[in-house]
Design a protein around this motif. Structure first.
Motif, mmCIF file in Angstrom:
data_model
loop_
_atom_site.group_PDB
_atom_site.id
_atom_site.type_symbol
_atom_site.label_atom_id
_atom_site.label_comp_id
_atom_site.label_asym_id
_atom_site.label_seq_id
_atom_site.Cartn_x
_atom_site.Cartn_y
_atom_site.Cartn_z
ATOM 1 N N GLU A 255 0.826 -1.196 0.000
ATOM 2 C CA GLU A 255 0.000 0.000 0.000
ATOM 3 C C GLU A 255 0.866 1.254 0.000
ATOM 4 O OE1 GLU A 255 -2.151 1.253 3.479
ATOM 5 O OE2 GLU A 255 -1.098 -0.224 4.699
ATOM 6 N N CYS A 256 0.258 2.373 -0.269
ATOM 7 C CA CYS A 256 0.989 3.639 -0.360
ATOM 8 C C CYS A 256 1.424 4.118 1.027
ATOM 9 C CB CYS A 256 0.104 4.701 -1.006
ATOM 10 S SG CYS A 256 -0.505 4.244 -2.639
ATOM 11 N N SER A 257 2.605 4.681 1.065
ATOM 12 C CA SER A 257 3.090 5.265 2.315
ATOM 13 C C SER A 257 2.387 6.602 2.545
ATOM 14 C CB SER A 257 4.610 5.461 2.262
ATOM 15 O OG SER A 257 4.979 6.306 1.184
ATOM 16 N N ARG A 258 1.763 6.730 3.706
ATOM 17 C CA ARG A 258 1.023 7.943 4.051
ATOM 18 C C ARG A 258 1.769 8.680 5.155
ATOM 19 N NH1 ARG A 258 -3.108 7.084 6.666
ATOM 20 N NH2 ARG A 258 -2.775 4.874 7.175
ATOM 21 N N LYS A 273 -7.412 16.960 15.749
ATOM 22 C CA LYS A 273 -6.832 16.180 14.655
ATOM 23 C C LYS A 273 -5.791 15.169 15.123
ATOM 24 C CE LYS A 273 -9.027 17.739 11.094
ATOM 25 N NZ LYS A 273 -9.755 16.829 10.193
ATOM 26 N N GLY A 274 -5.648 14.997 16.423
ATOM 27 C CA GLY A 274 -4.599 14.139 16.946
ATOM 28 C C GLY A 274 -4.668 12.702 16.470
ATOM 29 N N LYS A 275 -5.833 12.054 16.569
ATOM 30 C CA LYS A 275 -5.964 10.657 16.148
ATOM 31 C C LYS A 275 -5.736 10.517 14.646
ATOM 32 C CE LYS A 275 -9.108 9.098 19.799
ATOM 33 N NZ LYS A 275 -10.444 8.500 20.103
ATOM 34 N N GLU A 276 -6.217 11.468 13.876
ATOM 35 C CA GLU A 276 -6.015 11.422 12.425
ATOM 36 C C GLU A 276 -4.535 11.515 12.079
ATOM 37 O OE1 GLU A 276 -8.676 13.878 9.981
ATOM 38 O OE2 GLU A 276 -6.903 14.572 8.896
ATOM 39 N N ILE A 277 -3.821 12.380 12.769
ATOM 40 C CA ILE A 277 -2.383 12.521 12.523
ATOM 41 C C ILE A 277 -1.650 11.231 12.863
ATOM 42 C CG2 ILE A 277 -0.294 13.684 13.353
ATOM 43 C CD1 ILE A 277 -1.990 16.257 13.607
ATOM 44 N N GLN A 426 1.802 9.690 -0.302
ATOM 45 C CA GLN A 426 0.705 10.615 0.000
ATOM 46 C C GLN A 426 1.098 11.454 1.207
ATOM 47 O OE1 GLN A 426 -2.751 8.137 0.566
ATOM 48 N NE2 GLN A 426 -2.618 7.246 -1.492
ATOM 49 N N VAL A 427 0.814 12.758 1.160
ATOM 50 C CA VAL A 427 1.235 13.679 2.218
ATOM 51 C C VAL A 427 0.054 14.522 2.669
ATOM 52 C CG1 VAL A 427 2.667 15.689 2.775
ATOM 53 C CG2 VAL A 427 3.638 13.792 1.460
ATOM 54 N N SER A 428 -0.145 14.574 3.985
ATOM 55 C CA SER A 428 -1.117 15.477 4.594
ATOM 56 C C SER A 428 -0.353 16.453 5.482
ATOM 57 C CB SER A 428 -2.143 14.699 5.430
ATOM 58 O OG SER A 428 -2.880 13.805 4.624
ATOM 59 N N ALA A 429 -0.646 17.739 5.347
ATOM 60 C CA ALA A 429 0.067 18.773 6.086
ATOM 61 C C ALA A 429 -0.867 19.416 7.107
ATOM 62 C CB ALA A 429 0.624 19.825 5.139
ATOM 63 N N TYR A 430 -0.398 19.527 8.345
ATOM 64 C CA TYR A 430 -1.169 20.118 9.433
ATOM 65 C C TYR A 430 -0.327 21.198 10.106
ATOM 66 C CZ TYR A 430 -3.658 15.614 9.042
ATOM 67 O OH TYR A 430 -4.337 14.510 8.591
ATOM 68 N N GLY A 431 -0.989 22.265 10.541
ATOM 69 C CA GLY A 431 -0.282 23.275 11.308
ATOM 70 C C GLY A 431 0.598 24.187 10.497
ATOM 71 N N PHE A 432 0.332 24.292 9.186
ATOM 72 C CA PHE A 432 1.085 25.206 8.331
ATOM 73 C C PHE A 432 0.251 26.456 8.048
ATOM 74 C CE2 PHE A 432 3.470 21.392 7.882
ATOM 75 C CZ PHE A 432 4.772 21.796 7.598
ATOM 76 N N MET A 433 0.930 27.530 7.697
ATOM 77 C CA MET A 433 0.272 28.825 7.547
ATOM 78 C C MET A 433 -0.748 28.809 6.411
ATOM 79 S SD MET A 433 1.996 32.601 6.961
ATOM 80 C CE MET A 433 2.846 32.562 8.528
ATOM 81 N N THR A 434 -1.903 29.370 6.682
ATOM 82 C CA THR A 434 -2.973 29.524 5.691
ATOM 83 C C THR A 434 -3.343 31.004 5.615
ATOM 84 O OG1 THR A 434 -4.568 28.988 7.437
ATOM 85 C CG2 THR A 434 -3.873 27.186 5.991
ATOM 86 N N LEU A 478 -3.784 19.817 2.511
ATOM 87 C CA LEU A 478 -3.468 20.834 3.516
ATOM 88 C C LEU A 478 -4.657 21.032 4.458
ATOM 89 C CD1 LEU A 478 -1.504 23.105 4.513
ATOM 90 C CD2 LEU A 478 -2.687 24.627 2.902
ATOM 91 N N TYR A 479 -4.413 20.930 5.743
ATOM 92 C CA TYR A 479 -5.472 21.161 6.718
ATOM 93 C C TYR A 479 -5.775 22.649 6.812
ATOM 94 C CZ TYR A 479 -7.834 21.869 11.171
ATOM 95 O OH TYR A 479 -8.713 22.267 12.137
ATOM 96 N N MET A 480 -7.026 23.020 6.574
ATOM 97 C CA MET A 480 -7.499 24.397 6.674
ATOM 98 C C MET A 480 -8.818 24.401 7.448
ATOM 99 S SD MET A 480 -6.585 25.934 2.886
ATOM 100 C CE MET A 480 -7.140 24.476 1.992
#
Length: 482
Positions: A255-258, A273-277, A426-434, A478-480
């Motif tokens: 499977e894909c590395s997430r 978002k803790g459990k999701e991260i 696959q990359v999910s980004a959290y806590g970055f500037m929006t 990107l988490y917004m």
């Protein structure tokens, strides 16, 4: 009577000639006066027209390039990388940094005749700069081949030539960022085989000579060859050149590395978002990454911790009151150095060998107190200067690069996020500037509101614009806030 008529005729003739002369003089003077402002106005329009790529504008806005340098964020969404190159203008370089003092000034009028010659010259230089280790008998590392000369950037001294590492994908994932990026506006900028990490095999006299011309994180100017060789010699296993070195040991190999890449932005406060991260295969964090007491919002796992010696010590001083005592320590945590100075190389070697640092600000600190008693060379990694310079040149090149060349670099968090994008499927980004960053405190762990700070050595607004574009291109999630 005849004499009187002649005198009258003479007076009329002289008067007529005088009137014509005055009229012509006035017309000529008025014409010259009226043209002067037009010439100045035309020049003003040429030298001041530009486009505003502010954070509130759509990421796909197309901007028209003027005589002044336009920030790359104006072009990232729609304009190909080739259109960001202007080979007919002489680069504006800081004093004392021109590696080609004999390079002639290219006149725009000679564009047809000189553009091809300039391109060939720069491509030849790039070819000479590329690493050639293809004849090595080593089978433990990636196959390193000469790089195909890329299109030169402007100015040439930023060094848009890099080595290539051909590393086979760790996963059997079909839907990877590397496959999708080719269909986006980032395709021409993305180098799939650029080395993200540096290790023992990369150290040669030729490479040291090439990279010694670049300061800070962008090269090896900060470290002499012998120290570099002694330091990187401890990074001599596959764990040191693979960012996801334990993927093959995980249960799922197809499977894909997430990857979850977690910044420290205040947008994460009360995000839940803790459990999701923590559900991702890998969790990247950086600098003052406090998790204790904030698990519900940011999670608790850390598989990759990115830092420089300077940012680590600053975080311990600045955020100690909020609960940051040092890097996260766990069996799965890897420590990824972003080398700014020779102190990073010295601290890395000390950690790998469980010895005290030879010199510098960290000479009185025990590396095991920072990274745990189980730290070893297999848990240590270090970003390659080619990779950091590539990120600056092609993804985060500021509009004032010429003025701040010796101090600007992409932020530690941005290097971490883009490294994940070049490695994970696959990359999910959290806590970055929006764009709504003013609604949140600087950090999620702030007890009171602190306005986001901006610094000369980073361009946070440019980075924010890039995150929006990567999100819209489907390369990251990107988490917004809604």
């Amino acid at each position: 009577m005849a004499l009187r008529r002649r005198l009258l005729l003479g007076v009329l003739t002289v008067g007529s000639l005088l009137g014509v002369y005055i009229l012509c003089f006035n017309l000529e003077w008025n014409f010259s006066w009226s043209m002067t402002p037009l010439r100045h106005f035309h020049g003003f329009m040429q030298t001041t027209s530009s486009c505003d790529c502010g954070v509130d504008k759509a990421a796909t806005q197309r901007c028209r390039r003027s005589d002044e340098q336009t920030p790359p964020s104006c072009f990232a969404a729609e304009t190909p990388w080739s259109l960001l190159t202007d080979r007919t203008r002489k680069p504006v370089e800081p004093a004392g940094t021109d590696p080609h003092p004999d390079r002639p000034t290219l006149n725009p009028a000679l564009k047809t005749r000189t553009a091809a010659a300039a391109t060939v010259k720069l491509q030849a230089q790039a070819q000479n700069d590329a690493l050639d280790l293809s004849k090595s008998n080593s089978t433990r590392g990636p196959t390193v081949r000469p790089a195909t000369p890329p299109r030169p950037t402007e100015p040439a001294f930023v060094g848009d030539a890099y080595m290539n590492d051909y590393i086979n994908p760790e996963t059997g994932c079909k839907d990877t960022i590397r496959s999708r990026v080719k269909e986006t506006a980032f395709g021409e900028r993305f180098l799939e085989h650029i080395p993200v990490l540096q290790w023992a095999k990369h150290v040669t006299p030729e490479q040291h000579k090439r990279l010694s011309q670049y300061p800070g994180t962008h090269g090896w100017e900060v470290i002499d060859y012998q120290t570099l060789q002694d330091t990187l010699s401890v990074l001599n296993s596959s764990a040191n050149w693979q960012l996801l070195d334990d993927w093959r040991n995980r249960n799922s190999k197809t499977e894909c590395s997430r990857c979850a890449v977690v910044g420290n932005g205040g947008i994460l406060k009360d995000s839940k978002k803790g459990k999701e991260i923590d559900s991702h295969h890998y969790v990247f964090r950086t600098n003052g990454a406090i998790t204790k007491g904030f698990e519900e919002d940011v999670g608790s796992r850390t598989t990759h911790y990115t830092f420089s010696s300077n940012t680590l010590m600053n975080s311990m001083r600045s955020y100690g009151g909020a609960g940051y005592k040092g890097p996260p320590v766990s069996e799965e945590t890897r420590y990824v150095f972003l080398p700014d100075h020779d102190r990073d190389y010295l601290l890395m070697k000390a950690a790998a060998t469980h010895t005290m640092t030879a010199k510098g600000p960290e000479r009185a600190k025990k590396p095991t107190d920072l990274f745990g008693k189980d730290v070893s060379a297999a848990k240590l990694k270090m970003y390659h200067p080619d990779f950091v310079r590539y990120l600056r040149n092609r993804f985060l090149r500021p509009r004032t690069l010429q003025r701040i060349y010796n101090m600007y670099r992409p932020s530690t968090g941005s290097v971490m996020l883009l490294a994940a994008m070049h490695t994970c499927d696959q990359v999910s980004a959290y806590g970055f500037m929006t764009p709504d960053y003013n609604n949140y405190s600087n950090h999620y762990f702030d007890s009171t509101y602190h306005k986001v700070g901006f610094y000369l050595n980073h361009d946070f607004r440019l980075e924010m614009s890039l995150w929006q574009q990567l999100h819209q291109a489907g390369l990251i999630r990107l988490y917004m806030r809604p």
